[in-house]
Design a protein around this motif. Sequence first.
Motif, PDB file in Angstrom:
ATOM      1  N   GLY A  44       0.804  -1.217   0.000  1.00  0.00           N
ATOM      2  CA  GLY A  44       0.000   0.000   0.000  1.00  0.00           C
ATOM      3  C   GLY A  44       0.836   1.265   0.000  1.00  0.00           C
ATOM      4  N   SER A  45       2.090   1.169   0.461  1.00  0.00           N
ATOM      5  CA  SER A  45       2.996   2.320   0.441  1.00  0.00           C
ATOM      6  C   SER A  45       4.430   1.839   0.595  1.00  0.00           C
ATOM      7  CB  SER A  45       2.658   3.324   1.555  1.00  0.00           C
ATOM      8  OG  SER A  45       2.951   2.775   2.824  1.00  0.00           O
ATOM      9  N   LEU A  46       5.361   2.739   0.291  1.00  0.00           N
ATOM     10  CA  LEU A  46       6.785   2.456   0.466  1.00  0.00           C
ATOM     11  C   LEU A  46       7.368   3.401   1.498  1.00  0.00           C
ATOM     12  CD1 LEU A  46       8.051   2.210  -3.250  1.00  0.00           C
ATOM     13  CD2 LEU A  46       7.261   0.348  -1.761  1.00  0.00           C
ATOM     14  N   LEU A  47       8.297   2.884   2.304  1.00  0.00           N
ATOM     15  CA  LEU A  47       9.136   3.699   3.178  1.00  0.00           C
ATOM     16  C   LEU A  47      10.558   3.453   2.707  1.00  0.00           C
ATOM     17  CD1 LEU A  47       9.443   5.620   5.590  1.00  0.00           C
ATOM     18  CD2 LEU A  47       9.670   3.579   7.046  1.00  0.00           C
ATOM     19  N   ILE A  48      11.175   4.493   2.173  1.00  0.00           N
ATOM     20  CA  ILE A  48      12.451   4.371   1.468  1.00  0.00           C
ATOM     21  C   ILE A  48      13.530   5.131   2.235  1.00  0.00           C
ATOM     22  CG2 ILE A  48      13.628   4.791  -0.727  1.00  0.00           C
ATOM     23  CD1 ILE A  48      10.697   5.143  -1.911  1.00  0.00           C
ATOM     24  N   GLY A  49      14.667   4.498   2.424  1.00  0.00           N
ATOM     25  CA  GLY A  49      15.802   5.188   3.028  1.00  0.00           C
ATOM     26  C   GLY A  49      16.404   6.184   2.050  1.00  0.00           C
ATOM     27  N   ARG A  50      17.036   7.216   2.582  1.00  0.00           N
ATOM     28  CA  ARG A  50      17.605   8.259   1.720  1.00  0.00           C
ATOM     29  C   ARG A  50      18.694   7.709   0.802  1.00  0.00           C
ATOM     30  NH1 ARG A  50      17.247  13.986   0.753  1.00  0.00           N
ATOM     31  NH2 ARG A  50      18.619  14.182  -1.020  1.00  0.00           N
ATOM     32  N   ARG A  51      19.552   6.836   1.333  1.00  0.00           N
ATOM     33  CA  ARG A  51      20.602   6.275   0.463  1.00  0.00           C
ATOM     34  C   ARG A  51      19.999   5.446  -0.661  1.00  0.00           C
ATOM     35  NH1 ARG A  51      24.956   3.928   4.486  1.00  0.00           N
ATOM     36  NH2 ARG A  51      23.441   4.561   6.021  1.00  0.00           N
ATOM     37  N   THR A  52      18.930   4.731  -0.372  1.00  0.00           N
ATOM     38  CA  THR A  52      18.261   3.957  -1.413  1.00  0.00           C
ATOM     39  C   THR A  52      17.606   4.896  -2.422  1.00  0.00           C
ATOM     40  OG1 THR A  52      17.901   2.121   0.105  1.00  0.00           O
ATOM     41  CG2 THR A  52      16.480   2.216  -1.837  1.00  0.00           C
ATOM     42  N   PHE A  53      16.968   5.943  -1.933  1.00  0.00           N
ATOM     43  CA  PHE A  53      16.338   6.936  -2.809  1.00  0.00           C
ATOM     44  C   PHE A  53      17.366   7.564  -3.748  1.00  0.00           C
ATOM     45  CE2 PHE A  53      15.217  11.458  -3.434  1.00  0.00           C
ATOM     46  CZ  PHE A  53      14.069  11.305  -4.191  1.00  0.00           C
ATOM     47  N   SER A  73       3.536   1.991  -8.166  1.00  0.00           N
ATOM     48  CA  SER A  73       2.962   3.316  -8.305  1.00  0.00           C
ATOM     49  C   SER A  73       2.080   3.523  -7.091  1.00  0.00           C
ATOM     50  CB  SER A  73       2.138   3.390  -9.592  1.00  0.00           C
ATOM     51  OG  SER A  73       1.381   4.568  -9.614  1.00  0.00           O
ATOM     52  N   GLY A  74       2.423   4.497  -6.260  1.00  0.00           N
ATOM     53  CA  GLY A  74       1.622   4.741  -5.076  1.00  0.00           C
ATOM     54  C   GLY A  74       2.365   5.598  -4.078  1.00  0.00           C
ATOM     55  N   PRO A  75       1.820   5.749  -2.876  1.00  0.00           N
ATOM     56  CA  PRO A  75       2.432   6.613  -1.867  1.00  0.00           C
ATOM     57  C   PRO A  75       3.836   6.142  -1.503  1.00  0.00           C
ATOM     58  CG  PRO A  75       0.253   5.859  -1.149  1.00  0.00           C
ATOM     59  CD  PRO A  75       0.589   5.110  -2.387  1.00  0.00           C
ATOM     60  N   SER A  76       4.776   7.080  -1.514  1.00  0.00           N
ATOM     61  CA  SER A  76       6.173   6.780  -1.208  1.00  0.00           C
ATOM     62  C   SER A  76       6.706   7.829  -0.241  1.00  0.00           C
ATOM     63  CB  SER A  76       7.013   6.775  -2.486  1.00  0.00           C
ATOM     64  OG  SER A  76       6.557   5.773  -3.378  1.00  0.00           O
ATOM     65  N   PHE A  77       7.318   7.344   0.821  1.00  0.00           N
ATOM     66  CA  PHE A  77       7.846   8.202   1.876  1.00  0.00           C
ATOM     67  C   PHE A  77       9.345   7.960   1.979  1.00  0.00           C
ATOM     68  CE2 PHE A  77       3.463   7.299   2.605  1.00  0.00           C
ATOM     69  CZ  PHE A  77       2.922   8.508   3.012  1.00  0.00           C
ATOM     70  N   VAL A  78      10.122   9.026   1.986  1.00  0.00           N
ATOM     71  CA  VAL A  78      11.577   8.923   2.074  1.00  0.00           C
ATOM     72  C   VAL A  78      12.009   9.405   3.447  1.00  0.00           C
ATOM     73  CG1 VAL A  78      13.780   9.652   1.100  1.00  0.00           C
ATOM     74  CG2 VAL A  78      11.809   9.293  -0.408  1.00  0.00           C
TER      75      VAL A  78
END
Length: 180
Positions: A44-53, A73-78
């Motif tokens: 339903g969403s992604l939580l992405i680390g800054r280095r990964t981003f 495709s959807g909500p992504s939080f860095v």
Amino acid sequence: MAKTLYSATMSLDGFIAGAGGDMSWLKPYFGPNPEADGLVDRIGSLLIGRRTFDGDDPNKGTEQEGAFSGAWSGPSFVLTHRPPAEPVPGMTFVGDVVSGVAAARAAAGDRYVNILGAETARSCLDAGLLDEVLVFIVPVLLGDGTRLFERPGGDNVRLERISVGQAPVATSIWMRVLPA
């Protein structure tokens, strides 16, 4: 409420990225994998680390660029203490793991918050916010790089196997994180 899931492809010697964050080692292992292919619909969403981003995408410049070979495709939080000066379309930047997980869970509904990035997954684990881990193990030894989990001096974390699967290019192990 959404569960958090750390999913990653890993070499047999425990690395999810090669030396210097290189992700090109993954390309030979792209291919049919029913468990991986079905995962996107459960997120339903992604939580992405800054280095990964900021990192290396083995599909950069192709139609398959982005999370899950462009299928996401959807909500992504860095998660970062250094948000960019200019907005990035489709990305929300959060400053700490607790508020990041809360925002990602709210956006995910009853689906998974998929965590991308070893440091972010470790932070979630350390904060007691990691529910499950899904690892796709591929037949290669990298010898160096970013480990699936790096917790020097850390304590044991108990896991419970949910499932084990096999595809032509990977073996998957899905585990539940047990309370301490």
